[in-house]
Design an enzyme around this catalytic site. Structure first.
Site, PDB file in Angstrom:
ATOM      1  N   LYS A  52       0.839  -1.205   0.000  1.00 63.33           N
ATOM      2  CA  LYS A  52       0.000   0.000   0.000  1.00 63.33           C
ATOM      3  C   LYS A  52       0.873   1.253   0.000  1.00 63.33           C
ATOM      4  O   LYS A  52       0.625   2.201  -0.744  1.00 63.33           O
ATOM      5  CB  LYS A  52      -0.945  -0.012   1.208  1.00 63.33           C
ATOM      6  CG  LYS A  52      -2.060  -1.060   1.096  1.00 63.33           C
ATOM      7  CD  LYS A  52      -2.856  -1.226   2.389  1.00 63.33           C
ATOM      8  CE  LYS A  52      -3.876  -2.356   2.251  1.00 63.33           C
ATOM      9  NZ  LYS A  52      -4.672  -2.584   3.473  1.00 63.33           N
ATOM     10  N   GLN A  96      -4.245  -1.383   9.743  1.00 67.70           N
ATOM     11  CA  GLN A  96      -4.313  -2.700   9.104  1.00 67.70           C
ATOM     12  C   GLN A  96      -4.961  -3.718  10.039  1.00 67.70           C
ATOM     13  O   GLN A  96      -4.592  -3.817  11.215  1.00 67.70           O
ATOM     14  CB  GLN A  96      -2.900  -3.158   8.675  1.00 67.70           C
ATOM     15  CG  GLN A  96      -2.870  -4.445   7.883  1.00 67.70           C
ATOM     16  CD  GLN A  96      -3.536  -4.326   6.507  1.00 67.70           C
ATOM     17  OE1 GLN A  96      -3.601  -3.253   5.915  1.00 67.70           O
ATOM     18  NE2 GLN A  96      -4.060  -5.432   5.997  1.00 67.70           N
ATOM     19  N   ASP A 119     -10.606   3.531   4.636  1.00 67.59           N
ATOM     20  CA  ASP A 119     -11.027   2.128   4.530  1.00 67.59           C
ATOM     21  C   ASP A 119     -12.551   2.011   4.525  1.00 67.59           C
ATOM     22  O   ASP A 119     -13.094   0.956   4.180  1.00 67.59           O
ATOM     23  CB  ASP A 119     -10.504   1.334   5.739  1.00 67.59           C
ATOM     24  CG  ASP A 119      -9.285   0.496   5.412  1.00 67.59           C
ATOM     25  OD1 ASP A 119      -9.171   0.042   4.258  1.00 67.59           O
ATOM     26  OD2 ASP A 119      -8.460   0.285   6.323  1.00 67.59           O
TER      27      ASP A 119
END
Ligand code: GUN
Length: 290
Positions: A52, A96, A119
């Site tokens: 990412k 994460q 997200d």
């Protein structure tokens, strides 16, 4: 059979995000900035976070990775997120998942400022998504919609069968496909580990989205001729010689001859998830000056 190539489609998307990040920087003097938090030493998560950050750099988006040890406390994690919430140079925050078991994921997600929640996991964004309001759509479902758009798949009136009910993929993609929107208006059936006679449903699918995490669960006798298959599975299989390989939830060799379109693993949904993360991050930056 046609392959929906997430690497190619994702690359084009990342190019567009790079252009938007450049325009943002020229007009504001600020660089779009994503902050990533990795807690613990889960091997797959380390690779995902590194990929990412690399994609950010390639698109001219600044990335900051903070790594906390597996023994970090929940307060350590929350404090880091709160620091980024108030840091005006940070536009997007990504924690994460999964987090180590002693950390309450829900509390951490609730801490993220919904305006920086690229997200789309914060309940404010989940709720806004459910009512069709502007929000951050979670990256994997957003990537699936983009694959269907580029693949010219008619979703309106189609029967979409989703296998999986996770907060990250199954729940949001089922909701999005059913909404009255582009790449929506489908009749959606949601299956999961409690579904009896799974193949009775999958065989009716015009579009089949598999997000279960069981290697090669879906075989040729689960699908009808002409189906569009989106394989979200990322399963690591250990081979007889000790090496390992990534494989999806779909047995590609047997299913692909029957499919009109199918995503490979790797190279299907995975690259799209990262591409959509970049566009959500640029969106976050643009919305902050709007
Ligand atoms: N773990 C697996 N997928 C994701 C994702 O899309 N975002 C985050 N933050 N963690 C994940």
């Amino acid at each position: 059979m046609n392959i929906l190539d997430g690497k190619v489609i994702g690359r084009e998307h990342r190019r567009q995000s790079a252009m938007r990040a450049e325009i943002y920087q020229q007009s504001t003097g600020l660089q779009v900035h994503l902050a990533l938090l990795l807690v613990g030493d889960d091997a797959a998560s380390q690779v995902y976070v590194r990929n990412k950050a690399k994609a950010c750099e390639e698109a001219g988006i600044r990335s900051t990775i903070v790594r906390l040890s597996a023994t970090a406390s929940e307060d350590d994690v929350v404090n880091m997120v709160e620091q980024w919430n108030t840091d005006a140079s940070v536009h997007g925050i990504l924690v994460q998942l999964p987090l180590p078991r002693h950390i309450n994921e829900e509390r951490v997600i609730l801490t993220i400022d919904p305006r920086k929640d690229v997200d789309g996991f914060h309940p404010v964004n989940v709720g806004r998504m459910m009512i069709g309001a502007s929000c951050f759509i979670p990256c994997t479902p957003a990537g699936i919609l983009e694959l269907l758009r580029v693949g010219n798949v008619t979703t309106s009136g189609a029967h979409a069968v989703v296998i999986g009910r996770s907060n990250i993929v199954g729940k949001p993609i089922a909701a999005l496909l059913a909404q009255k929107r582009p790449q929506g208006n489908a009749t959606v059936t949601q299956c999961h580990t409690g579904t009896r006679n799974l193949h009775d449903y999958t065989r009716q699918a015009d579009i089949l989205v598999c997000a279960v995490g069981v290697a090669n669960l879906i075989t040729a006798d689960h699908v009808k001729e002409g189906v569009v298959v989106i394989d979200v599975g990322m399963n690591r299989l250990t081979l007889d010689d000790g090496s390992s390989k990534l494989c999806g939830d779909v047995d590609f060799a047997s299913v692909s001859p029957k499919a009109s379109l199918i995503t490979p693993v790797p190279g299907g949904v995975g690259p799209m998830t990262i591409a959509m993360l970049l566009s959500n991050t640029v969106d976050a930056a643009e919305r902050m000056i709007a």
